[in-house]
Design a protein around this motif. Sequence first.
Motif, PDB file in Angstrom:
ATOM      1  N   THR A  66     -20.249  -4.069  25.653  1.00 20.36           N
ATOM      2  CA  THR A  66     -20.308  -3.136  24.530  1.00 20.36           C
ATOM      3  C   THR A  66     -19.534  -1.876  24.897  1.00 20.36           C
ATOM      4  O   THR A  66     -19.676  -1.363  26.004  1.00 20.36           O
ATOM      5  CB  THR A  66     -21.773  -2.756  24.230  1.00 20.36           C
ATOM      6  OG1 THR A  66     -22.501  -3.950  23.961  1.00 20.36           O
ATOM      7  CG2 THR A  66     -21.875  -1.825  23.044  1.00 20.36           C
ATOM      8  N   VAL A  67     -18.711  -1.389  23.970  1.00 22.31           N
ATOM      9  CA  VAL A  67     -17.947  -0.153  24.221  1.00 22.31           C
ATOM     10  C   VAL A  67     -18.427   0.924  23.257  1.00 22.31           C
ATOM     11  O   VAL A  67     -18.452   0.721  22.041  1.00 22.31           O
ATOM     12  CB  VAL A  67     -16.429  -0.393  24.020  1.00 22.31           C
ATOM     13  CG1 VAL A  67     -15.669   0.926  24.192  1.00 22.31           C
ATOM     14  CG2 VAL A  67     -15.919  -1.427  25.001  1.00 22.31           C
TER      15      VAL A  67
ATOM     16  N   GLU B 204      -8.227   0.597  15.768  1.00 19.97           N
ATOM     17  CA  GLU B 204      -9.651   0.508  15.454  1.00 19.97           C
ATOM     18  C   GLU B 204     -10.144   1.814  14.812  1.00 19.97           C
ATOM     19  O   GLU B 204     -10.957   1.796  13.898  1.00 19.97           O
ATOM     20  CB  GLU B 204     -10.460   0.216  16.719  1.00 19.97           C
ATOM     21  CG  GLU B 204     -11.915  -0.100  16.427  1.00 19.97           C
ATOM     22  CD  GLU B 204     -12.696  -0.513  17.667  1.00 19.97           C
ATOM     23  OE1 GLU B 204     -13.919  -0.361  17.640  1.00 19.97           O
ATOM     24  OE2 GLU B 204     -12.093  -0.980  18.644  1.00 19.97           O
TER      25      GLU B 204
ATOM     26  N   LYS C 143     -14.369  -5.450  26.222  1.00 18.84           N
ATOM     27  CA  LYS C 143     -14.683  -6.185  24.985  1.00 18.84           C
ATOM     28  C   LYS C 143     -14.454  -7.687  25.171  1.00 18.84           C
ATOM     29  O   LYS C 143     -15.240  -8.502  24.700  1.00 18.84           O
ATOM     30  CB  LYS C 143     -13.827  -5.659  23.831  1.00 18.84           C
ATOM     31  CG  LYS C 143     -14.282  -4.305  23.309  1.00 18.84           C
ATOM     32  CD  LYS C 143     -13.416  -3.865  22.142  1.00 18.84           C
ATOM     33  CE  LYS C 143     -13.881  -2.516  21.612  1.00 18.84           C
ATOM     34  NZ  LYS C 143     -13.005  -2.014  20.544  1.00 18.84           N
ATOM     35  N   GLU C 144     -13.362  -8.043  25.857  1.00 22.42           N
ATOM     36  CA  GLU C 144     -13.060  -9.465  26.100  1.00 22.42           C
ATOM     37  C   GLU C 144     -14.146 -10.130  26.938  1.00 22.42           C
ATOM     38  O   GLU C 144     -14.420 -11.318  26.786  1.00 22.42           O
ATOM     39  CB  GLU C 144     -11.709  -9.596  26.825  1.00 22.42           C
ATOM     40  CG  GLU C 144     -10.512  -9.439  25.904  1.00 22.42           C
ATOM     41  CD  GLU C 144      -9.212  -9.312  26.681  1.00 22.42           C
ATOM     42  OE1 GLU C 144      -9.207  -9.688  27.875  1.00 22.42           O
ATOM     43  OE2 GLU C 144      -8.224  -8.845  26.097  1.00 22.42           O
TER      44      GLU C 144
ATOM     45  N   ASP D   5     -10.228  -2.742  26.179  1.00 17.12           N
ATOM     46  CA  ASP D   5      -9.933  -4.113  25.720  1.00 17.12           C
ATOM     47  C   ASP D   5     -10.565  -5.153  26.643  1.00 17.12           C
ATOM     48  O   ASP D   5     -11.122  -6.153  26.194  1.00 17.12           O
ATOM     49  CB  ASP D   5      -8.417  -4.340  25.654  1.00 17.12           C
ATOM     50  CG  ASP D   5      -7.773  -3.566  24.508  1.00 17.12           C
ATOM     51  OD1 ASP D   5      -8.524  -3.119  23.622  1.00 17.12           O
ATOM     52  OD2 ASP D   5      -6.542  -3.404  24.509  1.00 17.12           O
TER      53      ASP D   5
END
Length: 385
Positions: free
Chosen positions: A342-343, A123, A337-338, A334
């Motif tokens: 929000t990260v 990313e 996000k799944e 991860d």
Amino acid sequence: MKLVRKNIEEDNAGQVTLVPEEPEDMWHTYNLVQVGDSLRASTIRKVQTESSTGSVGSNRVRTTLTLCVEAIDFDSQACQLRVKGTNIQENEYVKMGAYHTIELEPNRQFTLAKKQWDSVVLERIEQACDPAWSADVAAVVMQEGLAHICLVTPSMTLTRAKVEVNIPRKRKGNCSQHDRALERFYEQVVQAIQRHIHFDVVKCILVASPGFVREQFCDYMFQQAVKTDNKLLLENRSKFLQVHASSGHKYSLKEALCDPTVASRLSDTKAAGEVKALDDFYKMLQHEPDRAFYGLKQVEKANEAMAIDTLLISDELFRHQDVATRSRYVRLVDSVKENAGTVRIFSSLHVSGEQLSQLTGVAAILRFPVPELSDQEGDSSSEED
């Protein structure tokens, strides 16, 4: 940053060839390179030579070496990156296993190979290489039937979409065809905005047009957003700024950017979003302590309950030397996000990133209270050291 080649296998091993173009790209590279990786780049090596008469001299030669990385040194003031390691590929000037330090140079390509490329690293490459991620400003330059969606970076203006719809003229006593075509045009522009603009990155979206087109379009867009409960548009409503432009063609963007109200809006920094997220965390910690936690164990347990709304994490945690510890942070990102969380990855070079590091480098704002976590508050110290 320019991506030259990307060759990653199904097992996530592989290599990537990149060209750093700006000083900031060295910071991205520092976050990509890890101990144990292999780095191939052009470098200068001092070589001793012996003449036929037996006299020994030395000269500097440019050669390409492949190193197994052992140490990485980044100078944040000069934006210089030095990588030390042992040579792992035959070379006429350097023996196998000999130590060398490569100083990565702007506009000279390097190839980085890893046994495992994880989602956070990939990313970062995507963000560093895609100009859209460095574009602070987006613009919709429009007139009836024509619109350009542009991204404005420090060095260029990119046209991401062009929308053209034939709008019939208004006829006396019958405006329905004109109105339907105009509505179809507005809808296509709204879709293009959502598709091409990264609202997390862009801090201002200019809507520029002659006449009243911009007012009519913004009214339509937000009325539809309310009807369809489009949170993306409604939450970012304050970022839209209406300004005058003489036409819907790209060259009219220059007029919009010269507008004094635009200049004042663009004075914010890219770190403003990070600062706000950290401020929200502190407020939550003060007013609703059951919905704000920090420390890896606490945050992981909150994630198991699928309670994390916003994860705040420092990028220095992804530079951890221990592969297992680093993988733990990657899995956390991860997983959040799944679960539609929000990260926000904070830069440790920013003040907000330094503040987050004092809170163990990882914190979370929760969707709902998890009171049982409060009982283990004492365990929230940084066990990641």
